[in-house]
Design a protein around this motif. Structure first.
Motif, mmCIF file in Angstrom:
data_model
loop_
_atom_site.group_PDB
_atom_site.id
_atom_site.type_symbol
_atom_site.label_atom_id
_atom_site.label_comp_id
_atom_site.label_asym_id
_atom_site.label_seq_id
_atom_site.Cartn_x
_atom_site.Cartn_y
_atom_site.Cartn_z
ATOM 1 N N ALA A 28 -18.090 -13.241 -46.209
ATOM 2 C CA ALA A 28 -18.709 -11.909 -46.244
ATOM 3 C C ALA A 28 -18.115 -11.086 -47.375
ATOM 4 O O ALA A 28 -18.818 -10.340 -48.058
ATOM 5 N N HIS A 29 -16.836 -11.230 -47.570
ATOM 6 C CA HIS A 29 -16.189 -10.482 -48.646
ATOM 7 C C HIS A 29 -16.688 -10.932 -50.017
ATOM 8 O O HIS A 29 -16.754 -10.147 -50.953
ATOM 9 N N ASN A 30 -17.035 -12.228 -50.086
ATOM 10 C CA ASN A 30 -17.414 -12.776 -51.386
ATOM 11 C C ASN A 30 -18.921 -12.750 -51.640
ATOM 12 O O ASN A 30 -19.506 -13.722 -52.113
ATOM 13 N N GLY A 31 -19.524 -11.647 -51.264
ATOM 14 C CA GLY A 31 -20.907 -11.413 -51.661
ATOM 15 C C GLY A 31 -21.946 -12.187 -50.871
ATOM 16 O O GLY A 31 -23.069 -12.369 -51.344
ATOM 17 N N LEU A 32 -21.593 -12.628 -49.666
ATOM 18 C CA LEU A 32 -22.574 -13.406 -48.900
ATOM 19 C C LEU A 32 -22.889 -12.724 -47.571
ATOM 20 O O LEU A 32 -22.048 -12.043 -46.990
ATOM 21 N N TYR A 33 -24.130 -12.926 -47.127
ATOM 22 C CA TYR A 33 -24.476 -12.560 -45.761
ATOM 23 C C TYR A 33 -23.954 -13.682 -44.882
ATOM 24 O O TYR A 33 -24.098 -14.857 -45.220
ATOM 25 N N VAL A 34 -23.387 -13.311 -43.727
ATOM 26 C CA VAL A 34 -22.841 -14.331 -42.827
ATOM 27 C C VAL A 34 -23.387 -14.106 -41.423
ATOM 28 O O VAL A 34 -23.542 -12.964 -40.980
ATOM 29 N N PHE A 35 -23.674 -15.204 -40.756
ATOM 30 C CA PHE A 35 -24.129 -15.164 -39.358
ATOM 31 C C PHE A 35 -23.352 -16.265 -38.649
ATOM 32 O O PHE A 35 -23.508 -17.440 -38.978
ATOM 33 N N GLY A 36 -22.459 -15.901 -37.731
ATOM 34 C CA GLY A 36 -21.610 -16.914 -37.099
ATOM 35 C C GLY A 36 -21.645 -16.846 -35.582
ATOM 36 O O GLY A 36 -21.855 -15.776 -35.004
ATOM 37 N N PHE A 37 -21.416 -17.969 -34.952
ATOM 38 C CA PHE A 37 -21.460 -18.026 -33.486
ATOM 39 C C PHE A 37 -20.530 -19.120 -32.987
ATOM 40 O O PHE A 37 -20.423 -20.183 -33.594
ATOM 41 N N ARG A 38 -19.881 -18.844 -31.895
ATOM 42 C CA ARG A 38 -18.958 -19.811 -31.303
ATOM 43 C C ARG A 38 -19.589 -20.458 -30.065
ATOM 44 O O ARG A 38 -20.124 -19.756 -29.215
ATOM 45 N N GLY A 39 -19.527 -21.802 -30.007
ATOM 46 C CA GLY A 39 -19.941 -22.512 -28.794
ATOM 47 C C GLY A 39 -18.690 -22.889 -28.040
ATOM 48 O O GLY A 39 -17.759 -23.424 -28.635
ATOM 49 N N TYR A 40 -18.616 -22.557 -26.752
ATOM 50 C CA TYR A 40 -17.389 -22.875 -26.004
ATOM 51 C C TYR A 40 -17.738 -23.176 -24.558
ATOM 52 O O TYR A 40 -18.887 -23.107 -24.141
#
Lengths: 295, 580
Positions: B28-40
């Motif tokens: 995210a800091h490096n100019g990207l859109y980020v979408f993250g999710f954890r499976g647990y």
């Protein structure tokens, strides 16, 4: 300000209690305690659950919340925690407080929030016309126990002591002047106070009548009792279980312990949690915990 | 919507979530859109955990359909993750612990890296394997080493003693030669595109804070617990938080607090919401404004505590005995989690009723890069009585009004005392349920009081306070219908469908109840509609049928616990329109 009298606290609603109901005595004792302490009715909230006794807030000129069955304590806790400047009193019956609300009872006590809880204990479900309650005595025949109660009754005083109560009292609605002192003591007490009131149900409990109590009741203070000793308090709380002819009333236990409100990070500031939204910069500051910038 | 999907997976205790968070932050800091999710899973040690994210130069709406870089720390993680691999993706597995070389696979590139060995040699313990992985991934993506060091420093701000070792381990990973080629490329920038990276629950909590919420009560329950933990940590901001003995206490305390005028909220998942149901009706009857967050997980009963579902929609709309006004909202993005929570407080105050904010595990727990502007939060506190409002005698708290809303007074206000009662009551709040019940005058009054409360539903619709669904691609041949969290996957599916020659649109609902039925009907009429939801019965379709009489028969439904992907949606839609 003019002196407030009992009339200052009575609404124009006529109580729905049966003629002779013990709860009239509690009504009278509560307003007497208000007068003794000159409580501001506009700064007082009386919270109840459901049951005959839970209609009590309607008889008063204070603010009131007449909630749902068994949940008077959490509502009262919410009121007090949001605005600790209010006087908060919870009222209800034995079914409400010791039955369906028993879980809340234990937890409200251990928190030591500054609430006065008055339980009008008649050992029966009155409003639903006569079923066994959590305090009905073994052997008592009721509509739901036609062959007699076979469960041991809850001992609310011992339960309160075991839960860490800092003010535990029992009164008898047949002696409202004495009861008023117990309630007043609870209101003055910093922290949670329980006043279990033996308040006869003249319609559905033919066992625990005024006469039944009068034969057994005695005042702890008359016997030179010291309410600061928890082991003695347990002993007195269990006395009736050991000797069915003795039924002590009065202050069983009182101790000093910090209120929840004085320990909580937010509430110890001493004010109500308030009303205003934070400034936009304050919100931005919080959002900055999630910033993608590297400062 | 080109982008790169990265997955790191191991067992509980391997630090997968922290690695995922660090990596998301770095990208995210490096100019990207980020979408993250954890499976647990619902276990504390062992088992399977994964964190998957998608990063792209344009907005991302999912964790991606095929993984490009997969780091597996355990054999179980490797086995479970392979089916999610994208074309020619890279699988990096810890060859210190995984001794069996995976069977060759034309689709993916396998690279064994002794992650454990590297971690130990660089001065870390076995738990530093995730840091080795971060170094390797950073290198593959072409991020410079210094930036990674800064990200590590930031991630371990609260544990400064661990920064140095972590940097060393990360650098060893960075320098380890990887014999694999990442075909997709991202344009790595040096400044963030969006200001923040946060998940739905944090956005809800901060939205509540921004709205002036001063009281939160809850009992721990996945996936709502992190809202509670946010409030617990942020109490010093002047918001009171109480962990209660159960959810019944949580909502009743919230009602008590709200009665004093404080903005109050409670939150839970479906099981806890089930316990709150009776008191939800109490808030309706007392006309006390409260906000209830319901973060759904897979049901029924305990169900799948760590998996997602949208199975509680109709339950939330109908929960509790009798009829009373309520509002049900379902934010469709992280931004909406923030803004709609703030809006929920305004709606609760304006219409003096409970507002239920429906999210689900996927919305609560996935993170996105977003921009949020606190300036856009307005505060509307509804009608509060002043002492001058009192006519003669007692205060008429439940005065019958044209709008159904009656000015409320707050305890402490002089001369405005009243009793709020769960029993049916008159305009003062006095009971008409006992000695007055059934007397003709009071039979009539009961109806008037009920009408007064229910009238608030029409009022909020007339006020335009309840928004219409959002339409994307008005001229489409076929429209997906969604609410809440499925909306983002469906948004991504639009492009997949376009590439398959299907001109698809999207109609998404964030306001579920009450529904402006006539306007919704008009909007939907004449359109080819396919319902897309994460439940087995198509509850949104049922709700639309109930409100408009329109029956949507075609449905793409998923209820296996995992969030629906854009590919699954696109396949489902294509199946119906005949272009598979």
């Amino acid at each position: 300000m003019d002196m407030l009298t009992q009339e200052s606290y009575k609404s124009d609603i006529k109580p729905i209690f049966c003629p002779g109901c013990g709860d009239y005595g509690v009504d009278a004792a509560l307003t007497k305690a208000f007068v003794d302490l000159q409580i501001d009715p506009d700064n007082t909230v009386v919270v109840s659950g459901i049951g005959c006794s839970s209609s009590l807030p309607h008889d008063l000129k204070t603010y009131g919340i007449h909630g749902i069955h068994g949940r008077a304590l959490p509502v009262a806790e919410g009121v007090k925690l949001a605005n600790r400047n209010l006087n908060v009193i919870a009222v209800g019956g034995d079914g409400d407080g010791y039955g369906i609300g028993a879980g809340h009872f234990v937890h409200a006590i251990r928190r030591n929030i500054d609430i006065t809880y008055i339980v009008m204990n008649n050992e029966i479900y009155g409003l639903t016309t006569g079923q066994a309650s959590p305090t009905s005595m073994i052997g008592q025949k009721t509509k739901s126990t036609p062959f007699g109660v076979i469960e041991r009754p809850i001992n609310p005083l011992a339960l309160a002591l075991a839960s860490g109560a800092t003010y535990v009292a029992r009164g008898f609605s047949g002696d409202p002047m004495h009861l008023a002192k117990l309630i007043g003591g609870g209101m003055k007490h910093a922290g949670f106070s329980l006043i279990d009131v033996q308040s006869p149900c003249v319609s559905f409990n033919k066992l625990n009548t005024y006469d039944w109590f009068r034969k057994r009741v005695y005042k702890l203070e008359d016997s030179g009792y010291n309410p600061n000793d928890i082991m003695k308090a347990y002993e007195k709380a269990l006395e009736f279980d050991m000797d069915p002819n003795k039924f002590p009333i009065g202050v069983f236990y009182e101790t000093t312990s910090p209120e929840y409100e004085d320990l909580d990070v937010t509430l110890k500031a001493g004010t109500a949690v308030g009303w205003n939204a934070p400034k936009k910069e304050e919100v931005a500051n919080v959002l900055n915990e999630y910033t993608t910038e590297y400062a | 919507m080109e982008g790169i999907s990265i997955r790191i997976s191991g067992a509980n205790g391997d630090g997968i979530e922290s690695a995922g968070a660090l990596l998301s932050q770095l990208l995210a800091h490096n100019g990207l859109y980020v979408f993250g999710f954890r499976g647990y899973q619902s276990v504390i040690r062992g088992g399977l955990v994964w964190y998957q994210l998608k990063a792209s130069n344009s907005r991302v709406y999912s964790i991606g359909n095929g993984v490009d870089v997969f780091v597996a720390l355990t054999m179980d993680a490797l086995a479970a993750g392979l089916s999610n691999m994208g074309e020619n993706g890279i699988v990096i597995y810890d060859s210190t612990v995984i001794k069996t070389t995976p069977a060759a696979n034309a689709k993916v590139q396998f690279v064994g890296v002794p992650l454990m060995e590297i971690a130990l040699k660089s001065g870390g313990s076995f738990i530093y394997r995730n840091s080795v992985a971060i170094g390797i991934i950073g290198k593959l993506l072409g991020i410079d080493e210094k930036t990674i060091d800064i990200a590590v420093g930031k991630a371990f701000k609260r544990k400064p003693e661990e920064i140095e070792t972590n940097m060393k381990v990360v650098n060893s990973g960075y320098d380890f030669p990887i014999n694999a080629k990442l075909e997709k490329k991202l344009a790595i920038g040096n400044a963030p595109l969006e200001k923040y990276l946060l998940n739905g629950n944090s956005a809800i909590a901060i939205g509540a804070y921004a709205a002036g919420c001063k009281f939160y009560a809850a009992y721990p329950m996945t996936p709502a617990s992190s809202i509670m933990e946010w409030f617990a940590l942020h109490e010093p901001l002047g918001i009171f938080f109480k962990q209660t003995e159960d959810e019944i206490a949580a909502i009743n305390m919230t009602i008590g607090a709200a009665s004093t005028g404080a903005r109050a909220m409670c939150g839970t998942s479906g099981g806890g919401f089930s316990l709150m149901v009776e008191a939800l009706g109490l808030a309706g009857m007392l006309e006390v404004p409260i906000v209830v967050v319901e973060s759904q997980r897979s049901g029924p009963s305990t169900g799948l505590p760590t998996k997602t579902e949208q199975g509680d929609l109709l339950f939330a709309i109908h929960a509790s005995q009798g009829e009373f006004p309520r509002i049900v909202l379902a934010p469709r993005s992280i931004e909406e989690c923030f803004y709609m929570t703030a809006e929920a407080f305004n709606l609760a105050d304006r219409y003096q009723c409970p507002v239920i904010l429906m999210v689900d595990l996927f919305m609560s727990e996935h993170s996105e890069s977003v921009d949020i502007d606190p300036e856009k939060v307005a505060e509307e506190r509804g009608e509060i009585a002043a002492a001058s409002d009192q006519q003669t005698g007692r205060f008429m708290r439940y005065k019958i009004t044209d709008r159904g809303v009656s000015p409320r007074s707050l305890p402490g206000s002089k001369g405005l005392a009243f009793v709020a009662s769960s029993d049916e009551h008159d305009e003062y709040g006095s009971l008409i349920s006992d000695v007055l019940a059934g007397i003709p005058k009071y039979v009539e009054l009961r109806k008037k009081m009920h009408d007064k409360r229910m009238r608030k539903l029409d009022t909020m619709l007339d006020d335009g306070a309840i928004g219409m669904p959002t339409v994307v691609n008005d001229g489409a041949d076929v429209f997906m219908l969604t609410f809440g969290s499925t909306t983002e996957s469906a948004t991504e599916a639009l492009e997949l469908l376009k590439s398959r020659g299907i001109n698809a649109g999207l109609i998404s609902f964030a306001y579920l109840h009450p529904m402006p039925s006539d306007r919704v009907k008009k909007l939907l009429e004449g359109k080819r509609l396919i319902d897309v939801e994460c439940n087995a019965t198509g509850q949104l379709a049922k709700l639309i049928a109930m409100n408009t009489g329109m029956v949507v028969r075609d449905k793409v439904l998923k209820y296996d616990g995992e969030a629906i992907t854009s590919r699954e949606i696109a396949d489902g839609i294509a199946n119906y329109v005949g272009k598979v």
